[in-house]
Write an enzyme that holds these catalytic residues in place. Sequence first.
Site, PDB file in Angstrom:
ATOM      1  N   TRP A  27       1.677  -4.514  -7.737  1.00 45.04           N
ATOM      2  CA  TRP A  27       2.058  -5.673  -8.552  1.00 45.04           C
ATOM      3  C   TRP A  27       2.586  -5.308  -9.933  1.00 45.04           C
ATOM      4  O   TRP A  27       3.109  -6.160 -10.639  1.00 45.04           O
ATOM      5  CB  TRP A  27       0.843  -6.602  -8.733  1.00 45.04           C
ATOM      6  CG  TRP A  27       0.487  -7.383  -7.511  1.00 45.04           C
ATOM      7  CD1 TRP A  27       1.134  -7.393  -6.299  1.00 45.04           C
ATOM      8  CD2 TRP A  27      -0.608  -8.299  -7.381  1.00 45.04           C
ATOM      9  NE1 TRP A  27       0.511  -8.246  -5.437  1.00 45.04           N
ATOM     10  CE2 TRP A  27      -0.566  -8.813  -6.075  1.00 45.04           C
ATOM     11  CE3 TRP A  27      -1.617  -8.708  -8.242  1.00 45.04           C
ATOM     12  CZ2 TRP A  27      -1.502  -9.732  -5.609  1.00 45.04           C
ATOM     13  CZ3 TRP A  27      -2.549  -9.630  -7.786  1.00 45.04           C
ATOM     14  CH2 TRP A  27      -2.487 -10.130  -6.479  1.00 45.04           C
ATOM     15  N   LYS A  28       2.349  -4.056 -10.348  1.00 40.98           N
ATOM     16  CA  LYS A  28       2.753  -3.637 -11.706  1.00 40.98           C
ATOM     17  C   LYS A  28       2.085  -4.556 -12.734  1.00 40.98           C
ATOM     18  O   LYS A  28       0.962  -5.015 -12.497  1.00 40.98           O
ATOM     19  CB  LYS A  28       4.272  -3.620 -11.812  1.00 40.98           C
ATOM     20  CG  LYS A  28       4.904  -2.857 -10.642  1.00 40.98           C
ATOM     21  CD  LYS A  28       6.351  -2.559 -10.800  1.00 40.98           C
ATOM     22  CE  LYS A  28       6.831  -1.807  -9.559  1.00 40.98           C
ATOM     23  NZ  LYS A  28       8.175  -1.281  -9.688  1.00 40.98           N
ATOM     24  N   HIS A 112       3.198   7.133 -10.318  1.00 46.32           N
ATOM     25  CA  HIS A 112       4.344   6.232 -10.131  1.00 46.32           C
ATOM     26  C   HIS A 112       5.441   6.616 -11.112  1.00 46.32           C
ATOM     27  O   HIS A 112       5.160   7.029 -12.241  1.00 46.32           O
ATOM     28  CB  HIS A 112       3.909   4.779 -10.341  1.00 46.32           C
ATOM     29  CG  HIS A 112       4.968   3.802  -9.932  1.00 46.32           C
ATOM     30  ND1 HIS A 112       6.029   3.490 -10.745  1.00 46.32           N
ATOM     31  CD2 HIS A 112       5.150   3.112  -8.787  1.00 46.32           C
ATOM     32  CE1 HIS A 112       6.815   2.631 -10.103  1.00 46.32           C
ATOM     33  NE2 HIS A 112       6.298   2.387  -8.916  1.00 46.32           N
ATOM     34  N   GLU A 184       9.403   7.474  -3.312  1.00 47.37           N
ATOM     35  CA  GLU A 184      10.079   6.363  -3.978  1.00 47.37           C
ATOM     36  C   GLU A 184      11.252   6.896  -4.797  1.00 47.37           C
ATOM     37  O   GLU A 184      11.059   7.341  -5.941  1.00 47.37           O
ATOM     38  CB  GLU A 184       9.113   5.634  -4.912  1.00 47.37           C
ATOM     39  CG  GLU A 184       7.933   5.019  -4.210  1.00 47.37           C
ATOM     40  CD  GLU A 184       7.355   3.853  -5.013  1.00 47.37           C
ATOM     41  OE1 GLU A 184       7.267   2.759  -4.451  1.00 47.37           O
ATOM     42  OE2 GLU A 184       7.034   4.040  -6.199  1.00 47.37           O
ATOM     43  N   GLY A 190      13.142  -1.470  -7.875  1.00 52.17           N
ATOM     44  CA  GLY A 190      13.469  -2.672  -8.634  1.00 52.17           C
ATOM     45  C   GLY A 190      14.957  -2.927  -8.779  1.00 52.17           C
ATOM     46  O   GLY A 190      15.373  -3.795  -9.544  1.00 52.17           O
ATOM     47  N   SER A 230      12.618  -1.201  -3.350  1.00 54.51           N
ATOM     48  CA  SER A 230      13.361  -2.356  -2.832  1.00 54.51           C
ATOM     49  C   SER A 230      13.071  -2.660  -1.365  1.00 54.51           C
ATOM     50  O   SER A 230      13.967  -3.084  -0.615  1.00 54.51           O
ATOM     51  CB  SER A 230      14.865  -2.193  -3.073  1.00 54.51           C
ATOM     52  OG  SER A 230      15.139  -2.115  -4.471  1.00 54.51           O
ATOM     53  N   GLY A 251       6.947  -3.329  -4.387  1.00 54.27           N
ATOM     54  CA  GLY A 251       6.799  -3.901  -5.718  1.00 54.27           C
ATOM     55  C   GLY A 251       7.173  -5.376  -5.726  1.00 54.27           C
ATOM     56  O   GLY A 251       6.379  -6.244  -5.355  1.00 54.27           O
ATOM     57  N   GLY A 252       8.391  -5.674  -6.140  1.00 48.80           N
ATOM     58  CA  GLY A 252       8.823  -7.051  -6.352  1.00 48.80           C
ATOM     59  C   GLY A 252       8.559  -7.984  -5.179  1.00 48.80           C
ATOM     60  O   GLY A 252       8.110  -9.127  -5.369  1.00 48.80           O
TER      61      GLY A 252
HETATM   62  P1  PGA Z   1      10.203  -2.410  -5.824  1.00 53.52           P
HETATM   63  O1  PGA Z   1       9.108  -1.432  -6.486  1.00 53.52           O
HETATM   64  O2  PGA Z   1       9.730  -2.726  -4.440  1.00 53.52           O
HETATM   65  O3  PGA Z   1      10.234  -3.595  -6.731  1.00 53.52           O
HETATM   66  O4  PGA Z   1      11.500  -1.656  -5.816  1.00 53.52           O
HETATM   67  C1  PGA Z   1       8.476  -0.431  -5.732  1.00 53.52           C
HETATM   68  C2  PGA Z   1       7.536   0.366  -6.598  1.00 53.52           C
HETATM   69  O5  PGA Z   1       7.831   0.562  -7.781  1.00 53.52           O
HETATM   70  O6  PGA Z   1       6.467   0.814  -6.124  1.00 53.52           O
END
Ligand code: PGA
Length: 271
Positions: A27-28, A112, A184, A190, A230, A251-252
């Site tokens: 979730w950051k 990360h 990643e 993102g 993504s 993430g998003g």
């Molecule tokens: P994202 O982020 O799915 O928004 O690209 C992935 C992550 O940073 O772990």
Amino acid sequence: MEPGGFSPRVTNPESRTMRTPFLAANWKMFKTVDQTVAYLHEFCALAADVAGAEIVVAPPFTALRAAAEVTRGTNVGIAAQDCYWEREGAFTGEVSAAMIKDAGAGYVIIGHSERRRLFGDTDDWVNRKLNAVLANDLTPIVCIGETLEERDANQTLAVLDRQIEAAIAGLTHAQIGSLVIAYEPVWAIGTGRNATPAQAGEAHAHIRARLRGAFGQAAADACHLLYGGSVKPENIKDLMALEDVDGALVGGASLTAASFFAIVTGAVSSV
Ligand code: PGA
């Protein structure tokens, strides 16, 4: 996803052990305690019947305890997004692996690219954090990945080698088998621009081969390799079709329960 010459998942059970699909939501710096509790009530109800997957949600530190309480007895685990390697002491602003365990989490994301890029985490720090996580019987999710400049300079595999070697220095064969490693590519995080199947497949196969060379077939086969960058409900099946992709760090697209659940069901239905 762009079309590419990727090899489909090999299903010969004799050639490799089965790894349970592993889906983690990063979730950051999003969601309050109340928002965390509401999401997890919704998500746990959706995911209650999902079998054969390891599902983990990583809220901010402030919501770890509440998240652990809501998910107790469910099939959803809780992760912290980082930790410090010392147990306790004069380290203003830091949170130890022991404290994360005490809060009720079972996993910790380490290294990360946002930690590395924005907060100065080094390969050596990743190794120290990894050792602290393992010493507390938590499961580490170790992130590695190249920048766009490194990819353009044809250094992707060398960067992955450096990051892996530094991260796992000193680990035993048994510890390697319990690892979760997330590939990643920094340029895919993102940005909406995910790696092609060929790019992800090459990186994952390289990582697995590297682990096999250093620690043997059994340890390399037991280790979970996630793709991150993504990931969405629309591309999870293509990613899971790759032989060495065992899941995703999202993430998003994990910020709404419905979207993360769609990724979980997409992954589970494609194995
Ligand atoms: P994202 O982020 O799915 O928004 O690209 C992935 C992550 O940073 O772990």
